[in-house]
Design a protein around this motif. Structure first.
Motif, PDB file in Angstrom:
ATOM      1  N   SER A 149      70.292  23.725  66.581  1.00 33.86           N
ATOM      2  CA  SER A 149      71.868  24.403  66.061  1.00 33.86           C
ATOM      3  C   SER A 149      72.918  22.829  66.405  1.00 33.86           C
ATOM      4  O   SER A 149      72.569  22.662  67.318  1.00 33.86           O
ATOM      5  N   ARG A 150      74.167  23.471  66.198  1.00 37.90           N
ATOM      6  CA  ARG A 150      74.876  22.891  66.045  1.00 37.90           C
ATOM      7  C   ARG A 150      75.408  23.009  67.881  1.00 37.90           C
ATOM      8  O   ARG A 150      76.103  24.520  68.301  1.00 37.90           O
ATOM      9  N   LEU A 151      75.823  22.518  68.832  1.00 33.00           N
ATOM     10  CA  LEU A 151      76.259  22.448  69.940  1.00 33.00           C
ATOM     11  C   LEU A 151      77.518  22.104  70.169  1.00 33.00           C
ATOM     12  O   LEU A 151      78.134  21.302  69.103  1.00 33.00           O
ATOM     13  N   LEU A 152      78.785  23.217  70.851  1.00 32.71           N
ATOM     14  CA  LEU A 152      80.154  22.896  70.700  1.00 32.71           C
ATOM     15  C   LEU A 152      79.858  22.082  72.107  1.00 32.71           C
ATOM     16  O   LEU A 152      81.206  21.274  72.111  1.00 32.71           O
ATOM     17  N   VAL A 153      78.754  21.278  73.522  1.00 32.66           N
ATOM     18  CA  VAL A 153      79.266  20.190  74.015  1.00 32.66           C
ATOM     19  C   VAL A 153      78.103  20.371  74.138  1.00 32.66           C
ATOM     20  O   VAL A 153      77.342  20.285  74.399  1.00 32.66           O
ATOM     21  N   SER A 154      78.046  18.856  74.058  1.00 30.65           N
ATOM     22  CA  SER A 154      76.907  17.503  74.046  1.00 30.65           C
ATOM     23  C   SER A 154      76.427  17.577  75.607  1.00 30.65           C
ATOM     24  O   SER A 154      77.131  16.744  76.779  1.00 30.65           O
ATOM     25  N   PRO A 155      75.263  17.478  75.585  1.00 31.72           N
ATOM     26  CA  PRO A 155      74.788  17.336  77.006  1.00 31.72           C
ATOM     27  C   PRO A 155      75.234  15.501  77.704  1.00 31.72           C
ATOM     28  O   PRO A 155      74.821  15.225  76.654  1.00 31.72           O
ATOM     29  N   ARG A 211      74.464  30.148  78.665  1.00 22.50           N
ATOM     30  CA  ARG A 211      74.351  28.682  78.797  1.00 22.50           C
ATOM     31  C   ARG A 211      73.774  28.434  77.372  1.00 22.50           C
ATOM     32  O   ARG A 211      74.353  27.002  77.273  1.00 22.50           O
ATOM     33  N   THR A 212      73.029  28.157  77.005  1.00 22.07           N
ATOM     34  CA  THR A 212      72.744  27.741  75.791  1.00 22.07           C
ATOM     35  C   THR A 212      73.254  28.537  74.296  1.00 22.07           C
ATOM     36  O   THR A 212      73.188  27.963  73.803  1.00 22.07           O
ATOM     37  N   ARG A 213      73.016  30.008  74.564  1.00 28.34           N
ATOM     38  CA  ARG A 213      73.906  30.699  73.684  1.00 28.34           C
ATOM     39  C   ARG A 213      75.391  30.401  73.812  1.00 28.34           C
ATOM     40  O   ARG A 213      75.553  30.346  72.154  1.00 28.34           O
ATOM     41  N   TRP A 214      75.727  30.416  74.089  1.00 28.78           N
ATOM     42  CA  TRP A 214      77.325  30.211  73.904  1.00 28.78           C
ATOM     43  C   TRP A 214      77.447  28.706  73.835  1.00 28.78           C
ATOM     44  O   TRP A 214      79.032  28.604  72.918  1.00 28.78           O
ATOM     45  N   ASN A 215      77.041  27.913  73.697  1.00 25.68           N
ATOM     46  CA  ASN A 215      76.718  26.641  73.240  1.00 25.68           C
ATOM     47  C   ASN A 215      76.714  26.497  72.014  1.00 25.68           C
ATOM     48  O   ASN A 215      76.417  25.429  71.003  1.00 25.68           O
ATOM     49  N   ASP A 216      75.979  27.474  70.813  1.00 28.12           N
ATOM     50  CA  ASP A 216      75.372  27.809  70.020  1.00 28.12           C
ATOM     51  C   ASP A 216      76.275  27.770  69.004  1.00 28.12           C
ATOM     52  O   ASP A 216      76.541  29.387  69.115  1.00 28.12           O
ATOM     53  N   LEU A 220      77.333  31.821  68.034  1.00 27.05           N
ATOM     54  CA  LEU A 220      78.432  32.955  68.381  1.00 27.05           C
ATOM     55  C   LEU A 220      79.047  32.700  66.200  1.00 27.05           C
ATOM     56  O   LEU A 220      79.369  34.104  66.350  1.00 27.05           O
ATOM     57  N   ARG A 221      78.388  32.492  65.375  1.00 28.58           N
ATOM     58  CA  ARG A 221      78.984  32.659  64.232  1.00 28.58           C
ATOM     59  C   ARG A 221      78.564  34.200  63.665  1.00 28.58           C
ATOM     60  O   ARG A 221      78.606  34.911  63.076  1.00 28.58           O
ATOM     61  N   ARG A 222      76.865  33.931  64.067  1.00 26.31           N
ATOM     62  CA  ARG A 222      75.610  34.931  63.354  1.00 26.31           C
ATOM     63  C   ARG A 222      76.091  36.132  64.117  1.00 26.31           C
ATOM     64  O   ARG A 222      76.555  37.521  63.743  1.00 26.31           O
ATOM     65  N   ILE A 223      76.486  36.147  65.319  1.00 26.73           N
ATOM     66  CA  ILE A 223      76.613  37.822  66.005  1.00 26.73           C
ATOM     67  C   ILE A 223      78.153  37.820  66.002  1.00 26.73           C
ATOM     68  O   ILE A 223      78.784  39.619  66.513  1.00 26.73           O
ATOM     69  N   ALA A 224      79.260  37.449  66.485  1.00 23.98           N
ATOM     70  CA  ALA A 224      80.697  37.461  66.853  1.00 23.98           C
ATOM     71  C   ALA A 224      81.889  37.318  65.451  1.00 23.98           C
ATOM     72  O   ALA A 224      82.683  37.219  64.841  1.00 23.98           O
ATOM     73  N   GLY A 225      80.658  35.455  64.101  1.00 23.23           N
ATOM     74  CA  GLY A 225      81.729  34.960  63.259  1.00 23.23           C
ATOM     75  C   GLY A 225      82.661  35.871  62.888  1.00 23.23           C
ATOM     76  O   GLY A 225      83.361  35.765  61.949  1.00 23.23           O
ATOM     77  N   ASP A 226      81.813  37.499  61.941  1.00 20.90           N
ATOM     78  CA  ASP A 226      82.253  38.295  60.680  1.00 20.90           C
ATOM     79  C   ASP A 226      83.105  39.536  61.562  1.00 20.90           C
ATOM     80  O   ASP A 226      83.814  40.045  61.341  1.00 20.90           O
ATOM     81  N   ARG A 227      83.379  39.897  62.683  1.00 21.77           N
ATOM     82  CA  ARG A 227      84.484  40.755  63.655  1.00 21.77           C
ATOM     83  C   ARG A 227      85.497  40.499  63.433  1.00 21.77           C
ATOM     84  O   ARG A 227      86.105  39.604  62.994  1.00 21.77           O
ATOM     85  N   THR A 228      86.857  41.654  63.153  1.00 18.11           N
ATOM     86  CA  THR A 228      87.537  41.877  63.318  1.00 18.11           C
ATOM     87  C   THR A 228      88.024  42.401  64.516  1.00 18.11           C
ATOM     88  O   THR A 228      87.366  43.362  64.585  1.00 18.11           O
TER      89      THR A 228
END
Length: 235
Positions: A149-155, A211-216, A220-228
């Motif tokens: 998955s694409r991470l927002l913050v790289s380790p 720690r892992t979910r919010w960095n993916d 984020l797009r899957r659960i909230a990316g299409d919400r208005t």
């Protein structure tokens, strides 16, 4: 793989709309909404264009004057139209458009059909998630899946020299520094804070899903990316 059309009955269930629709349409008609009632009836019978037309009619009524002067029945009418439109979008596999219609129904609609809207959003998100996982599984079988998955913050590796440069000199004067895993607040206060003793605390956030979910980004797009969501300007 089940199609979005096959999931429509379970993804968007509208028990309140089904039971309150006759009374609501009668109330709308009594306030001059003859055309809306006609379009809403056709929408319930399977006419997508009629559903979109009903949504536009209700939208115009919501913007016919100051918000406080809008009749509550037209807010419920807008919610009804949004539910109809969302059903058609879902049947076409248009998850983003379905969610937008439902979100707009919550933001601009009335309270009568709120439970139906909330339930429908949960259903669409579940259907979207199943569709996403099926696509990922198919891509993995075909060898087209991404390595990760694409991470927002790289380790990043721990840089001890940088830490020593930032820390105040006095903080390094203690000869013994304890290291505790998942130390509770009570233990920290009693054993270290009151005596002024330094301690390294680890693993306190290890159990946080964020720690892992919010960095993916994909998550984020899957659960909230299409919400208005509504945005208000406060001056």
């Amino acid at each position: 793989m089940s199609s979005p059309a096959a999931n429509i009955a379970t993804a968007i269930s509208t028990p309140t709309l089904d039971s309150e629709s006759p009374a609501l349409l009668q109330s709308i008609t009594s306030h001059g909404g003859y055309a809306f009632t006609r379009m809403a009836t056709l929408a319930a019978a399977g006419d997508q264009r009629a559903a979109e037309a009903a949504c536009e009619m209700a939208w115009e009524q919501l913007h016919s004057g100051p918000w406080h002067s809008v009749l509550p029945v037209w807010r419920d009418a807008y919610s009804m139209a949004c539910l109809h439109v969302a059903k058609f979008h879902l049947s076409n596999g248009e998850f983003r458009d379905a969610l937008r219609s439902l979100d707009m129904g919550i933001i601009m609609g009335g309270p009568l059909l709120r439970k139906d809207l909330d339930s429908a959003i949960e259903g669409v998100l579940a259907a979207k998630s199943r569709h996403y996982h099926n696509e990922v599984a198919d891509n993995d079988k075909e060898g087209h899946g991404e390595a990760g998955s694409r991470l927002l913050v790289s380790p990043q590796e721990f840089d001890k020299s940088e830490v020593l440069r930032i820390l105040p000199i006095r903080s390094l004067s203690s000869k013994i520094v304890g290291k505790r895993s998942a130390l509770s607040l009570e233990a920290f206060l009693c054993e270290y804070f009151l005596s002024g003793s330094p301690v390294i605390i680890t693993d306190c956030m290890a159990h946080w899903p964020a720690r892992t979910r919010w960095n993916d980004m994909d998550y984020l797009r899957r659960i909230a990316g299409d919400r208005t969501v509504p945005v208000e300007h406060l001056s």
